[in-house]
Design an enzyme around this catalytic site. Structure first.
Site, PDB file in Angstrom:
ATOM      1  N   GLN A 133      26.643  -2.050  34.224  1.00 24.81           N
ATOM      2  CA  GLN A 133      25.781  -1.515  34.821  1.00 24.81           C
ATOM      3  C   GLN A 133      24.605  -2.217  36.051  1.00 24.81           C
ATOM      4  OE1 GLN A 133      24.547   0.721  32.933  1.00 24.81           O
ATOM      5  NE2 GLN A 133      26.364   0.606  31.270  1.00 24.81           N
TER       6      GLN A 133
ATOM      7  N   ASP B  41      29.671  -9.142  33.767  1.00 22.17           N
ATOM      8  CA  ASP B  41      29.904  -7.695  33.940  1.00 22.17           C
ATOM      9  C   ASP B  41      28.812  -6.989  34.591  1.00 22.17           C
ATOM     10  OD1 ASP B  41      29.952  -5.185  32.455  1.00 22.17           O
ATOM     11  OD2 ASP B  41      29.518  -5.800  30.830  1.00 22.17           O
TER      12      ASP B  41
ATOM     13  N   LYS C 150      29.875   4.812  35.488  1.00 25.70           N
ATOM     14  CA  LYS C 150      29.055   4.521  34.995  1.00 25.70           C
ATOM     15  C   LYS C 150      28.869   4.380  36.959  1.00 25.70           C
ATOM     16  CE  LYS C 150      29.025   1.656  30.805  1.00 25.70           C
ATOM     17  NZ  LYS C 150      28.638   2.293  30.277  1.00 25.70           N
TER      18      LYS C 150
ATOM     19  N   CYS D 238      25.750  -2.117  21.903  1.00 28.64           N
ATOM     20  CA  CYS D 238      26.452  -2.804  21.977  1.00 28.64           C
ATOM     21  C   CYS D 238      26.076  -3.906  22.022  1.00 28.64           C
ATOM     22  CB  CYS D 238      27.588  -1.733  22.705  1.00 28.64           C
ATOM     23  SG  CYS D 238      28.443   0.021  22.149  1.00 28.64           S
TER      24      CYS D 238
END
Length: 421
Positions: free
Chosen positions: A218, A215, A241, A379
């Site tokens: 970020q 993932d 993002k 989350c």
């Protein structure tokens, strides 16, 4: 930071002097507005980053001059739209250093990208197999694997973390085994800012034949991952993002694995031939892109990456390092403030609590002073449970933030603490 060579990061001395922050801020129209009569201090970049004028212009230009559907119009507008759309895919390929545009799949975001992989792996797992995730994951990198485990009879296992918010390496060693089929983990924690050692984790997983899913939502705003150097099988991120529009994201997947996975959705574009007796699939990447895609959004994401490519990445990362370093230095200036997540290698994210104040109240009171942060569980409910808190306040910085804004945040927090505790 970890993975310095793999993620193209820098060991430069933290400074904001490497590029003109004031000039960069002028590229982002929203940063000049006021909120509640105060100049906006936008520190919620981890949730969604702001957009430079170049992205807005690229999307306007597409709608005003190029709009048509892609891959199918026998006219000039269709050709122009297709060139812009596929040009954005090539921009993403170069940005990630993927081997081919066949490995770049458009999705609606990181969440859909991970779901695509988890659904596609259904036929490859069975009872007795194990899926490993870390305790710091976003729900989008937990729930799809829970559902995969339910469908297949596999077991979901969790890698422990330390109180500082780092992966527990001893626990990871205990968890990895010949039964591990999937290792899914975040490159950068959205709630803690922890930067995980991706290349090292991938190498350990590959040694036992496990598939790796990263993932990168970020990470991409702060780093520039090289997927070939990292060695991962799948890498996902979201446009919004990384200073692009909402509604689109990217799944990178190794071509061999993408060829093996079944389509995620069915319909137009993803087919080669349809008859009532049998349907065959289109070639990569279109096999996973059913229906009319988010064309303008892809163009906008390409423009966002082009914008990033025009900035000195060494100076960008050094500037962000200076911001988070200053934020940590000022934490002691607020009585009762506690930082959640103190990993040695962190991105520009600071989650915190203040004794006697609920995180939601902190967010509301900061908003009254024009300062935008995030509050809640981010989350990441299992992570909040680990720390024994219902949620945190989170300030997440971008390269367009300034040291003055960090000072404003802490001046406001000091005021809140004095008045309400």
């Amino acid at each position: 930071m970890t993975d310095l060579s793999m993620a193209r990061t820098s060991g430069a001395t933290p400074t904001t002097g490497g590029f003109d922050v004031a000039a960069i801020r002028r590229d982002f129209p929203i940063l000049s507005r006021q909120v509640n009569g105060k100049p906006l201090v936008y520190l919620d970049n981890g949730a969604s980053a702001q957009k430079p004028q170049a992205v807005l212009d690229a999307m306007d230009r597409y709608y005003q001059q190029q709009h048509s559907n892609v891959h199918r119009g026998a006219h000039s507008l269709g050709d122009a739209a297709t060139v812009a759309f596929e040009g954005a895919r090539e921009t993403v390929r170069q940005f990630l250093n993927a081997a081919s545009t066949r490995e770049i799949i458009w999705t609606r975001g990181t969440t859909e990208a991970i779901n695509l992989v988890a659904n596609g792996l259904t036929g490859k797992l069975s009872a007795g197999d194990e899926i490993l995730v870390s305790h710091m994951e976003h729900h989008a990198n937990i729930v799809p694997w829970q559902m995969l485990a339910e469908r297949t009879g596999a077991t979901l296992k969790v890698i422990a973390i330390t109180p500082e918010g780092e992966l527990d390496q001893d626990n990871l060693e205990q968890q990895l085994s010949e039964r591990t089929r999937v290792l899914a983990f975040t490159h950068v924690s959205n709630a803690l800012g922890t930067i995980n050692p991706v290349a090292e984790l991938v190498a350990r997983a590959r040694a036992i034949g496990a598939i790796t899913v990263v993932d990168g939502a970020q990470a991409v705003p702060h780093l520039q991952p090289d997927v070939q150097a990292l060695g991962c099988d799948f890498y996902a991120f979201s446009s919004h993002k990384v200073f692009g529009p909402t509604g689109i994201g990217v799944l990178y997947g190794r071509e061999q694995l993408l060829e093996e996975l079944p389509p995620y959705q069915y319909g137009g574009e993803m087919i080669e031939r349809v008859s009532f007796e049998k349907t065959t699939w289109n070639a990569l990447p279109y096999k996973f892109e059913a229906g009319t895609p988010a064309i303008a959004e892809a163009v906008g994401l390409g423009a966002a990456i082009d914008y990033l490519n025009g900035i000195d990445r060494v100076a960008l990362e050094a500037s962000e390092s200076a911001l988070i370093q200053r934020a940590h230095e000022l934490a002691d200036s607020v009585p009762g403030m506690r930082i959640i997540g103190t990993a040695r290698n962190k991105a520009a994210v600071m989650s915190f609590l203040i004794d006697g104040l609920h995180p939601s109240d902190i967010g509301t009171l900061l908003d009254q002073q024009g300062i935008a942060i995030r509050t809640g569980h981010h989350c990441a409910m299992p992570l909040m449970d680990f720390y024994g808190v219902p949620g945190t306040a989170r300030a997440s910085f971008a390269f367009y933030n300034t040291l003055e804004e960090v000072e404003q945040l802490f001046t406001a927090l000091q005021k809140i603490q004095r008045l309400f505790v």
